[in-house]
Scaffold this motif. Structure first.
Motif, PDB file in Angstrom:
ATOM      1  N   LYS A   5       0.819  -1.205   0.000  1.00 25.42           N
ATOM      2  CA  LYS A   5       0.000   0.000   0.000  1.00 25.42           C
ATOM      3  C   LYS A   5       0.856   1.259   0.000  1.00 25.42           C
ATOM      4  CE  LYS A   5      -4.235   1.704   0.350  1.00 25.42           C
ATOM      5  NZ  LYS A   5      -5.250   1.471  -0.676  1.00 25.42           N
ATOM      6  N   GLY A   6       0.591   2.116  -0.986  1.00 23.72           N
ATOM      7  CA  GLY A   6       1.257   3.403  -1.035  1.00 23.72           C
ATOM      8  C   GLY A   6       2.671   3.353  -1.580  1.00 23.72           C
ATOM      9  N   MET A   7       3.139   2.178  -1.940  1.00 23.96           N
ATOM     10  CA  MET A   7       4.517   2.045  -2.407  1.00 23.96           C
ATOM     11  C   MET A   7       4.594   2.087  -3.922  1.00 23.96           C
ATOM     12  SD  MET A   7       6.420  -0.739   0.000  1.00 23.96           S
ATOM     13  CE  MET A   7       7.910  -0.434  -0.951  1.00 23.96           C
ATOM     14  N   ARG A   8       5.532   2.838  -4.426  1.00 23.51           N
ATOM     15  CA  ARG A   8       5.819   2.861  -5.862  1.00 23.51           C
ATOM     16  C   ARG A   8       7.272   2.455  -6.034  1.00 23.51           C
ATOM     17  NH1 ARG A   8       4.167   5.409 -10.813  1.00 23.51           N
ATOM     18  NH2 ARG A   8       5.944   6.046 -12.095  1.00 23.51           N
ATOM     19  N   ARG A   9       7.493   1.383  -6.767  1.00 24.85           N
ATOM     20  CA  ARG A   9       8.847   0.888  -6.991  1.00 24.85           C
ATOM     21  C   ARG A   9       9.043   0.645  -8.478  1.00 24.85           C
ATOM     22  NH1 ARG A   9      10.549  -3.840  -3.022  1.00 24.85           N
ATOM     23  NH2 ARG A   9      12.524  -2.700  -2.885  1.00 24.85           N
ATOM     24  N   ILE A  10      10.254   0.875  -8.948  1.00 24.78           N
ATOM     25  CA  ILE A  10      10.580   0.685 -10.359  1.00 24.78           C
ATOM     26  C   ILE A  10      11.705  -0.344 -10.446  1.00 24.78           C
ATOM     27  CG2 ILE A  10      11.349   1.805 -12.477  1.00 24.78           C
ATOM     28  CD1 ILE A  10      10.296   4.458 -11.178  1.00 24.78           C
ATOM     29  N   PHE A  11      11.415  -1.481 -11.052  1.00 25.74           N
ATOM     30  CA  PHE A  11      12.362  -2.588 -11.155  1.00 25.74           C
ATOM     31  C   PHE A  11      13.018  -2.547 -12.535  1.00 25.74           C
ATOM     32  CE2 PHE A  11       9.319  -3.721  -7.944  1.00 25.74           C
ATOM     33  CZ  PHE A  11      10.069  -4.352  -6.964  1.00 25.74           C
ATOM     34  N   VAL A  12      14.339  -2.420 -12.545  1.00 23.82           N
ATOM     35  CA  VAL A  12      15.093  -2.212 -13.781  1.00 23.82           C
ATOM     36  C   VAL A  12      16.003  -3.417 -14.031  1.00 23.82           C
ATOM     37  CG1 VAL A  12      16.688  -0.681 -14.991  1.00 23.82           C
ATOM     38  CG2 VAL A  12      15.118   0.260 -13.275  1.00 23.82           C
ATOM     39  N   SER A  13      16.080  -3.854 -15.293  1.00 22.56           N
ATOM     40  CA  SER A  13      17.011  -4.920 -15.661  1.00 22.56           C
ATOM     41  C   SER A  13      17.220  -4.926 -17.164  1.00 22.56           C
ATOM     42  CB  SER A  13      16.486  -6.287 -15.215  1.00 22.56           C
ATOM     43  OG  SER A  13      17.345  -7.322 -15.644  1.00 22.56           O
ATOM     44  N   PHE A  28      12.051  -1.764 -17.787  1.00 22.75           N
ATOM     45  CA  PHE A  28      11.743  -1.613 -16.368  1.00 22.75           C
ATOM     46  C   PHE A  28      10.252  -1.838 -16.137  1.00 22.75           C
ATOM     47  CE2 PHE A  28      12.115   2.509 -18.427  1.00 22.75           C
ATOM     48  CZ  PHE A  28      10.935   3.181 -18.087  1.00 22.75           C
ATOM     49  N   ILE A  29       9.940  -2.141 -14.879  1.00 18.85           N
ATOM     50  CA  ILE A  29       8.579  -2.458 -14.479  1.00 18.85           C
ATOM     51  C   ILE A  29       8.176  -1.469 -13.391  1.00 18.85           C
ATOM     52  CG2 ILE A  29       7.041  -4.266 -13.608  1.00 18.85           C
ATOM     53  CD1 ILE A  29       9.498  -6.212 -14.203  1.00 18.85           C
ATOM     54  N   ILE A  30       7.048  -0.781 -13.594  1.00 16.82           N
ATOM     55  CA  ILE A  30       6.559   0.178 -12.602  1.00 16.82           C
ATOM     56  C   ILE A  30       5.489  -0.508 -11.758  1.00 16.82           C
ATOM     57  CG2 ILE A  30       5.391   2.381 -12.234  1.00 16.82           C
ATOM     58  CD1 ILE A  30       6.578   3.278 -14.923  1.00 16.82           C
ATOM     59  N   VAL A  31       5.692  -0.473 -10.440  1.00 12.52           N
ATOM     60  CA  VAL A  31       4.786  -1.144  -9.505  1.00 12.52           C
ATOM     61  C   VAL A  31       4.198  -0.120  -8.541  1.00 12.52           C
ATOM     62  CG1 VAL A  31       4.623  -2.841  -7.647  1.00 12.52           C
ATOM     63  CG2 VAL A  31       6.035  -3.324  -9.666  1.00 12.52           C
ATOM     64  N   ASP A  32       2.881  -0.103  -8.428  1.00 15.52           N
ATOM     65  CA  ASP A  32       2.176   0.726  -7.445  1.00 15.52           C
ATOM     66  C   ASP A  32       1.275  -0.165  -6.605  1.00 15.52           C
ATOM     67  OD1 ASP A  32       2.908   3.426  -7.552  1.00 15.52           O
ATOM     68  OD2 ASP A  32       1.816   3.711  -9.426  1.00 15.52           O
ATOM     69  N   ASP A  33       1.380  -0.017  -5.279  1.00 15.88           N
ATOM     70  CA  ASP A  33       0.510  -0.773  -4.366  1.00 15.88           C
ATOM     71  C   ASP A  33       0.513  -2.271  -4.659  1.00 15.88           C
ATOM     72  OD1 ASP A  33      -0.108   1.666  -3.282  1.00 15.88           O
ATOM     73  OD2 ASP A  33      -2.027   1.867  -4.311  1.00 15.88           O
ATOM     74  N   TYR A  49       9.361   8.822 -15.312  1.00 18.33           N
ATOM     75  CA  TYR A  49       9.049   7.576 -14.602  1.00 18.33           C
ATOM     76  C   TYR A  49       9.696   7.497 -13.222  1.00 18.33           C
ATOM     77  CZ  TYR A  49       7.620   5.844 -19.221  1.00 18.33           C
ATOM     78  OH  TYR A  49       7.004   5.674 -20.433  1.00 18.33           O
ATOM     79  N   LYS A  50      10.573   8.431 -12.892  1.00 19.36           N
ATOM     80  CA  LYS A  50      11.466   8.235 -11.762  1.00 19.36           C
ATOM     81  C   LYS A  50      10.864   8.509 -10.385  1.00 19.36           C
ATOM     82  CE  LYS A  50      16.057   8.429 -13.787  1.00 19.36           C
ATOM     83  NZ  LYS A  50      17.347   9.119 -13.860  1.00 19.36           N
ATOM     84  N   MET A  51       9.585   8.756 -10.301  1.00 19.31           N
ATOM     85  CA  MET A  51       8.949   8.942  -9.000  1.00 19.31           C
ATOM     86  C   MET A  51       8.808   7.579  -8.330  1.00 19.31           C
ATOM     87  SD  MET A  51       6.001  11.755  -9.784  1.00 19.31           S
ATOM     88  CE  MET A  51       5.343  11.551  -8.148  1.00 19.31           C
ATOM     89  N   GLY A  52       9.548   7.347  -7.263  1.00 22.68           N
ATOM     90  CA  GLY A  52       9.494   6.072  -6.569  1.00 22.68           C
ATOM     91  C   GLY A  52      10.878   5.511  -6.358  1.00 22.68           C
ATOM     92  N   GLU A  53      10.958   4.369  -5.690  1.00 21.23           N
ATOM     93  CA  GLU A  53      12.229   3.721  -5.394  1.00 21.23           C
ATOM     94  C   GLU A  53      12.703   2.941  -6.615  1.00 21.23           C
ATOM     95  OE1 GLU A  53      14.078   0.230  -2.460  1.00 21.23           O
ATOM     96  OE2 GLU A  53      11.954   0.798  -2.327  1.00 21.23           O
ATOM     97  N   ILE A  54      13.938   3.190  -7.023  1.00 28.76           N
ATOM     98  CA  ILE A  54      14.526   2.464  -8.145  1.00 28.76           C
ATOM     99  C   ILE A  54      15.211   1.198  -7.616  1.00 28.76           C
ATOM    100  CG2 ILE A  54      16.149   2.529 -10.066  1.00 28.76           C
ATOM    101  CD1 ILE A  54      13.903   4.484 -10.435  1.00 28.76           C
ATOM    102  N   CYS A  55      14.801   0.048  -8.137  1.00 25.40           N
ATOM    103  CA  CYS A  55      15.405  -1.239  -7.769  1.00 25.40           C
ATOM    104  C   CYS A  55      16.147  -1.741  -9.001  1.00 25.40           C
ATOM    105  CB  CYS A  55      14.336  -2.241  -7.338  1.00 25.40           C
ATOM    106  SG  CYS A  55      13.295  -1.654  -5.982  1.00 25.40           S
ATOM    107  N   ASP A  56      17.451  -1.508  -9.034  1.00 26.25           N
ATOM    108  CA  ASP A  56      18.238  -1.792 -10.231  1.00 26.25           C
ATOM    109  C   ASP A  56      18.831  -3.202 -10.157  1.00 26.25           C
ATOM    110  OD1 ASP A  56      19.807  -1.824 -12.468  1.00 26.25           O
ATOM    111  OD2 ASP A  56      20.754   0.119 -12.091  1.00 26.25           O
ATOM    112  N   TYR A  57      18.330  -4.083 -11.016  1.00 24.14           N
ATOM    113  CA  TYR A  57      18.828  -5.455 -11.089  1.00 24.14           C
ATOM    114  C   TYR A  57      19.519  -5.728 -12.421  1.00 24.14           C
ATOM    115  CZ  TYR A  57      16.250  -6.442  -6.812  1.00 24.14           C
ATOM    116  OH  TYR A  57      15.805  -6.435  -5.515  1.00 24.14           O
ATOM    117  N   THR A  58      20.120  -4.684 -12.980  1.00 27.31           N
ATOM    118  CA  THR A  58      20.884  -4.854 -14.211  1.00 27.31           C
ATOM    119  C   THR A  58      21.988  -5.900 -13.989  1.00 27.31           C
ATOM    120  OG1 THR A  58      20.478  -2.550 -14.834  1.00 27.31           O
ATOM    121  CG2 THR A  58      22.308  -3.678 -15.925  1.00 27.31           C
ATOM    122  N   GLY A  59      22.111  -6.817 -14.949  1.00 30.91           N
ATOM    123  CA  GLY A  59      23.062  -7.908 -14.805  1.00 30.91           C
ATOM    124  C   GLY A  59      22.437  -9.171 -14.255  1.00 30.91           C
ATOM    125  N   ASN A  60      21.176  -9.054 -13.831  1.00 29.92           N
ATOM    126  CA  ASN A  60      20.419 -10.209 -13.370  1.00 29.92           C
ATOM    127  C   ASN A  60      19.122 -10.324 -14.173  1.00 29.92           C
ATOM    128  OD1 ASN A  60      22.022 -11.080 -10.945  1.00 29.92           O
ATOM    129  ND2 ASN A  60      21.550  -8.983 -10.323  1.00 29.92           N
TER     130      ASN A  60
END
Length: 487
Positions: A5-13, A28-33, A49-60
């Motif tokens: 709830k209330g979380m916005r995360r951006i998963f990058v790879s 990248f994948i944008i995730v809300d709630d 797109y950069k509003m939120g926590e960036i979770c960088d998994y480049t290389g995976n």
């Protein structure tokens, strides 16, 4: 339970899995709630797109969370606290382990005769030499056959009408052992919590759990404590259906974290225990296995009418044929009818299944256990008929829905599929990408979930992060929340 709830995360790879194309893309994948809001196939995250926590998994690799469509999470954790025979090399190793136990009841798990020098089962005479005063129970890794001493026969005679005087338990007798020697509920809750943590470390975010009534109670208790961190679809054993039906419980009841989906039936046993029902004799054993069901068509009528999935354990071709023949009497939607394991299939069976709404739930780790490198249990027990075993490529080429699972032997998707392109039976090799799809999108449908198993807008944000060697899980995400990280 987890909430984003209330979380916005951006998963990058640079390697995000596309189930539909069976390949990877940069983006990248944008995730809300906890929900996937957008999947963008661009290498760089723009300012918009950069509003939120960036979770960088480049290389995976980012793939959908693994869905283990057929497993025994709680029972496996219970058995892990008993004597483990997994790594023994000889019978003497096993006897030494058993002799050193201080417990009043000696129960050992994961015995696999194909991995020891003698390539044979323990005898009652051998077990009696260890102890005549304490009961000894050794369960084979398949869970369909067990070996006991005379003291165990004496104790278990209170529970079973008849026991083979040679000290061999099969099928229902073996299944009953967990209930006969059940641990306290408080201990079981701790076991379950540990099992869930182990599953999350393996990248598993959802499971199809084979359960009894007491297991159901333990899962409910953990959920009420708001500590259920994995999605559970429960499949109750056949013997519990009458109680469930009398209570008015319907298939599909529950929520996104705990639901009851189906009933499991056993049509036969296992290849290692010589109880899988086959149409030809075992190579070194004068038997063709056993059929365990009678009046199967009538048995599954009520569960189907009450919205339950039907899971039929069928390994041998005779057992699978019985399941297909019974299923052909019912007109149902896809994914209501499942065949578990489906190991020995001829061409006619594959053709028939391809024309029916059946999903096959199979275990790639079985092949790695017994048909990989110098592991040859299938060939030793089946002889030339081993070529009919685990025909993944033929099944997929026929357009059949093929879901993967672990059956907890071991509970590790990467163990089964990490080397799937190197199996001995070259004609049945499939790609790593095909295997991921079987363990995510199709497995999700096999446990009747349409909101997981694929990285797509509107789906739950459940991901597994795999390193490039395809052997380790770096992180696991459930509902957009990191529930496991190697860091």
């Amino acid at each position: 339970m987890l909430k984003g709830k209330g979380m916005r995360r951006i998963f990058v790879s640079d390697k995000i899995f596309d189930n539909e194309k069976k390949n990877f893309f940069k983006g990248f994948i944008i995730v809300d709630d906890g929900i996937i809001k957008d999947v963008v196939k661009k290498q760089f995250v723009g300012k918009e797109y950069k509003m939120g926590e960036i979770c960088d998994y480049t290389g995976n690799m980012i793939i959908p969370g693994f869905v283990d469509a057929h497993t025994h999470l709680l029972k496996t954790e219970v058995r892990n606290h008993r004597i483990n025979l997994k790594n023994i090399k000889t019978k003497d190793d096993m006897f030494s382990k058993l002799s050193s136990s201080k417990k009043e009841i000696i129960i050992a798990e994961n015995f696999d005769e194909s991995k020891i020098r003698e390539k044979s089962f323990p005898t009652i005479e051998e077990l009696d030499k260890i102890s005549k005063k304490r009961p000894i129970i050794i369960r084979r890794i398949c869970g369909h056959i067990a070996f006991i001493n005379k003291k165990a026969i004496e104790i278990l005679s209170d529970y079973f009408y008849s026991i083979d005087p040679k000290g061999i338990l099969i099928e229902k007798q073996v299944f009953a052992l967990d209930e006969i020697f059940m641990e306290d509920d408080k201990v079981l809750i701790k076991r379950l919590d540990k099992g869930i943590k182990n599953a999350l470390e393996l990248g598993i975010t959802s499971i199809g759990e084979i359960a009894g009534m007491n297991d159901f109670k333990i899962y409910q208790r953990l959920k009420l404590k708001k500590e259920l961190k994995i999605r559970i679809s429960l499949y109750m054993l056949e013997k519990h259906y009458k109680k469930m039906n009398n209570s008015g419980l319907m298939g599909g009841f529950g929520d996104e974290y705990l639901s009851i989906q189906g009933i499991k039936y056993f049509m036969d046993g296992s290849i290692g225990g010589y109880t899988a029902a086959i149409s030809f004799p075992y190579k070194y054993n004068d038997t063709k296995g056993v059929i365990l069901q009678r009046n199967f068509k009538e048995k599954i009528k009520s569960p189907i009418n009450n919205n339950y999935q039907i899971l039929t354990h069928a390994i041998g071709d005779r057992a699978i044929q019985n399941a297909i023949n019974t299923y052909s009497n019912y007109k149902v939607a896809d994914y209501i009818l499942r065949i578990e394991h489906s190991e020995i299939l001829n061409n006619n069976m594959i053709y028939r299944i391809s024309k029916m709404p059946i999903v096959l739930v199979m275990q790639p780790n079985f092949v790695r256990n017994w048909d990989y490198d110098d592991n040859d249990m299938y060939e030793r027990n089946l002889g030339k008929y081993a070529d009919l075993n685990n025909r993944y490529k033929d099944i997929l080429n026929a357009g059949i829905n093929l879901a993967f699972s672990s059956d907890s032997m071991p509970m590790s998707p990467l163990y089964g599929i990490g080397k799937i392109t190197n199996y001995k039976r070259e004609s049945q090799r499939i790609s790593f990408e095909q295997a991921i799809d079987c363990y995510t999108r199709i497995a999700a449908k096999a446990i009747r979930r349409n909101d997981i198993g694929i990285i797509q807008n509107g789906k739950k944000a459940d991901f597994a992060i795999i390193n490039n060697n395809k052997e380790n899980i770096e992180a696991t995400i459930v509902n957009g929340i990191t529930v496991f990280s190697k860091e």
